[in-house]
Every structure is written in structure tokens, then in C-alpha cells.
Scaffold this active site. Structure first.
Site, PDB file in Angstrom:
ATOM      1  N   CYS A   1      40.137   8.579 -55.225  1.00  0.00           N
ATOM      2  CA  CYS A   1      40.869   9.951 -55.282  1.00  0.00           C
ATOM      3  C   CYS A   1      42.408   9.671 -55.265  1.00  0.00           C
ATOM      4  CB  CYS A   1      40.091  10.969 -54.254  1.00  0.00           C
ATOM      5  SG  CYS A   1      40.376  10.580 -52.450  1.00  0.00           S
TER       6      CYS A   1
ATOM      7  N   GLU B   1      28.161   5.812 -42.727  1.00  0.00           N
ATOM      8  CA  GLU B   1      29.320   6.926 -42.692  1.00  0.00           C
ATOM      9  C   GLU B   1      29.596   7.121 -41.388  1.00  0.00           C
ATOM     10  OE1 GLU B   1      31.489   9.992 -42.775  1.00  0.00           O
ATOM     11  OE2 GLU B   1      30.910   9.347 -44.598  1.00  0.00           O
TER      12      GLU B   1
ATOM     13  N   GLN C   1      32.113  17.508 -53.157  1.00  0.00           N
ATOM     14  CA  GLN C   1      33.395  17.691 -54.237  1.00  0.00           C
ATOM     15  C   GLN C   1      33.559  19.033 -54.220  1.00  0.00           C
ATOM     16  OE1 GLN C   1      35.019  15.396 -55.642  1.00  0.00           O
ATOM     17  NE2 GLN C   1      33.945  13.428 -54.663  1.00  0.00           N
TER      18      GLN C   1
END
Length: 409
Positions: free
Chosen positions: A367, A296, A243
């Protein structure tokens, strides 16, 4: 309307997703940069967007005829409306609006996205402030560009044209100083990264990399840096994802913890999807999860996640989330899921697979408000409810913000 064919005097009526503003001209929607709802501006049309076949036009404010009381001098001088549009630096598209009103407008964007794509009955929450200051000095990561002439700087808004600047007000002070010391180099980009230790790393990415010499590795091993959230330390590649705001990981960790508290059954398998280096897998462990899978697609991030989460009972899997879910046995049952997709959202295939997995609860970290709203609409078609939404202003002076949603049966 003015006499020049490429200039229009427009009344700004709303804000659009993506940091532009809405006006109408002879029934056609015009998306206008650097304006504020309630203003009247003179705007220059983008010639590439015009034409009778176009459903909307784009334009750039060149003069404010009737200013909003919320207009302020731009926090980034190189982005101010006083500069010609092609010389305005991009990346701070709301920097001409006072911070409180920025959050009002972001809430409006979220509300309109929910109304349009998620179905009726969902109210957008207030956008929570994270900082008490003026919204500058927060970017721990900045990407600049180098053009063919060796000029270094950000791109102009909505272009690939490099703009030389004398300041970087949204960047952390050390990052801003390092950025201004950069000189010409090979065409490409430069990432400046300030991790927990405060030392700025400069990572150059050539647009046309030189071929490696015989006997050398094609790609050097990335430097590993560290970040901290609470009492946990996370390793990651210096150029890997983390982030941008220095408090963002902690804020989102706390938000996910809060909405999933009471939904993590120790006896079930819990999933951290699009898990990166393991931030939310650690959150699930803090909530009492003892059987956790983090998924991931980036292999280096997965290897970091495995190191970060040891000695917890976490399985780190390198895979695309849609393919991983499709490969689960039909009788698999999940406890809690953290879903943190990229800006494009999770998509229908992942939503359908998660519905089939029947988790007890899902924490969706978003987001992008439109992608979130589309996915929430898909979940609601399956009968899921959205009892809680929180939103955070983690990117002041830009149109971006983060939302955390709780989904339950």
C-alpha cells in the site's frame, strides 16, 4: 515572487510521494499542496518548515496563476483551493485533478520510487482503474474526529484540527448520511463502518475513556461483522482491518491468485504473512495449497482467521512476522508466500529471513510505493527477480494506491 514574505509564486515541476507537489525556490525544494505539475501557483509558506537549516520547505496553494488543463473543481467542496488552507478537509489530496491524470501521476510516483530504491530495470505498470464512475462513493470505512468543543469532522490536511463539513463525497452513501447525523460527543474519534450487510456501525473511541465500574470488563467485546469475497465469507471485528474500497479485497485476491498461479506446490508449506483475518490464506488454498500458515500479530484477527479458514488445513499463528520467521528451523522450506505488510513495509530483517526460507515465489501486496521499492531492492540484492507488477487505483482522489508484485528466483 510576491511582496509578502510568506507568499511565493512557484512553478510546479513534479509530484512527491504523499500527495504534495514539487517546486524549487532559490535552489531549495518546496513541497506544495493542492497543485498540479505544469502549473504556476501562489503558495503560502508553512512557517514551521522554513529556516536556513531546513533542507526543504512546505507550502500551501492559495491561488492558481496558470492552471493545468487537468485541473477540475474539487470533488469535495470542503477541500477546494478556494477555501483558506487551514479550513480544507484532508483525505482527498488529488481530488482537484481529473481521474485519468491522477493515475498518470500515481504511476510516476511508483516509477520514481522504483528507480531510486529498487534498482534499475523495473518499469512501473499502469495504474489500473477499478471503477468506471467518477471515483466517489467508495469508502466503506471513514474515521472522523471530535475536538474538545464537541465539533465533529475530518481533520484539516496535515493537521489535527477538526473541520466541520456538509458532505462526504468519497464515502458510501449510507456512511455519508450517518456521518452527517453525528453530533458532539466526548473528545476522540468516530469510526463509521459499512460491512457486507449494508448497515452502518458507529464506533466511538474516546480520547480519555472513562474508568470502568468495579466488576465490569475494561473493554467490551467488539461486534463481529462479515465481508464476502467470491464464495467465501469472512468474519472480523467491526473496528478491525478490512480494505476500504468495496471491491478491493476481491481485486487483490484475484491479482494474487493470478500471479501465484503455477507456483503453489501441494506438497509444501505456504505462508500468509501479516495475514489479518485470512484473506490471502484462502487464496493460497484456492490455488491448491493444503498446508498453509497465516501469521498475524493481532490476536483477535488470528482467531477470526482460524474460524474463517476452517475446515481448511490452515494454522493461524499470533506472532510478529519477524519473530515468527526467526524461530523457524534452519531446514524449513516454503512453497509460496503472500507478504502483505503494513504501510512501513516488511523491512530488511523480514526480507533476509524470507530469503533464507527460500520460497518458490512471493506475492508482495503493497500500500506504499516507497516501502515496496525499498523491500524490492533488498530482495534483488539477494538475487530475486520481479517479473510482474500490477497496480490498482483503489483509492481515487487520494494519493494512495495498491501494488501487487511477483518475486521469483
Amino acid at each position: 515572487m510576491t511582496s509578502s514574505p510568506d507568499l511565493l509564486d512557484l512553478d510546479i515541476t513534479g509530484i512527491a510521494h504523499g500527495g504534495t507537489f514539487i517546486a524549487r525556490h532559490e535552489g531549495r525544494v518546496v513541497f506544495v499542496s493542492d497543485a498540479i505539475p505544469g502549473e504556476r501557483v501562489r503558495a503560502r509558506l508553512d512557517p514551521e518548515s522554513t529556516g536556513s537549516s531546513k533542507s526543504f520547505w512546505r507550502a500551501e496553494t492559495v491561488e492558481v496563476l496558470d492552471a493545468s488543463p487537468h485541473r477540475r473543481p474539487h470533488v469535495w467542496a470542503e477541500s477546494d483551493v478556494s477555501r483558506v488552507p487551514e479550513q480544507r478537509a484532508g483525505g482527498a489530496d488529488l481530488g482537484h485533478i481529473d481521474l485519468a491524470q491522477q493515475r498518470v501521476l500515481k504511476r510516476r510516483v511508483l516509477g520514481e520510487a522504483l528507480d531510486r530504491f529498487a534498482g534499475p530495470g523495473l518499469d512501473a505498470p499502469e495504474i489500473e482503474a477499478v471503477d468506471s464512475g467518477d471515483g466517489t462513493g467508495w469508502r466503506t470505512r471513514v474515521t472522523l474526529h471530535v475536538d474538545d468543543d464537541g465539533l465533529v469532522g475530518p481533520y484539516a490536511a496535515r493537521s489535527h484540527r477538526v473541520i466541520p463539513v456538509d458532505s462526504h463525497p468519497l464515502a458510501r452513501p449510507a456512511v455519508a448520511e450517518a456521518a452527517l447525523r453525528l453530533k458532539g460527543a466526548r473528545p476522540g474519534s468516530v469510526d463509521l463502518v459499512e460491512p457486507e450487510d449494508g448497515d452502518v456501525r458507529v464506533i466511538r473511541r474516546d480520547a480519555r475513556p472513562e474508568r470502568p465500574r468495579r466488576g465490569t470488563s475494561r473493554r467490551p467485546t467488539p461486534e463481529i461483522v462479515h465481508e464476502r469475497v467470491g464464495d467465501r465469507r469472512f468474519q472480523l471485528d467491526a473496528g478491525g482491518f478490512w480494505q476500504v474500497h468495496p471491491r478491493a479485497a476481491s481485486v487483490l485476491d484475484a491479482a494474487v491468485y493470478g500471479i501465484l498461479d503455477g507456483h503453489v506446490d501441494e506438497g509444501r508449506t505456504h505462508y500468509d504473512l501479516y495475514g489479518g483475518v485470512g484473506l490471502f490464506a484462502a487464496t493460497l488454498a484456492d490455488l491448491g495449497g493444503t498446508d498453509i500458515v497465516t501469521v498475524e500479530s493481532n490476536a483477535r484477527a488470528t482467531s477470526h482467521a482460524a474460524a474463517n479458514l476452517a475446515p481448511l488445513d490452515v494454522t493461524a499463528v499470533t506472532a510478529r512476522v519477524d519473530r515468527y520467521l526467526a524461530g523457524l528451523p534452519s531446514d524449513a522450506a516454503a512453497g509460496a508466500v503472500v507478504l502483505d505488510p503494513p504501510r512501513a513495509g516488511a523491512g530488511r530483517q523480514v526480507v533476509d529471513a524470507l530469503n533464507a526460507l527460500a520460497p518458490e515465489a512471493i506475492a508482495y501486496v503493497a500500500c506504499d510505493p516507497v516501502a515496496l521499492a525499498r523491500d524490492l531492492g533488498s530482495f534483488r540484492e539477494h538475487g530475486w527477480q520481479v517479473p510482474r507488477l500490477r497496480a490498482f487505483d483503489l483509492f481515487p482522489h487520494s494519493h494512495h494506491f495498491e501494488v501487487v508484485a511477483l518475486l521469483t528466483r
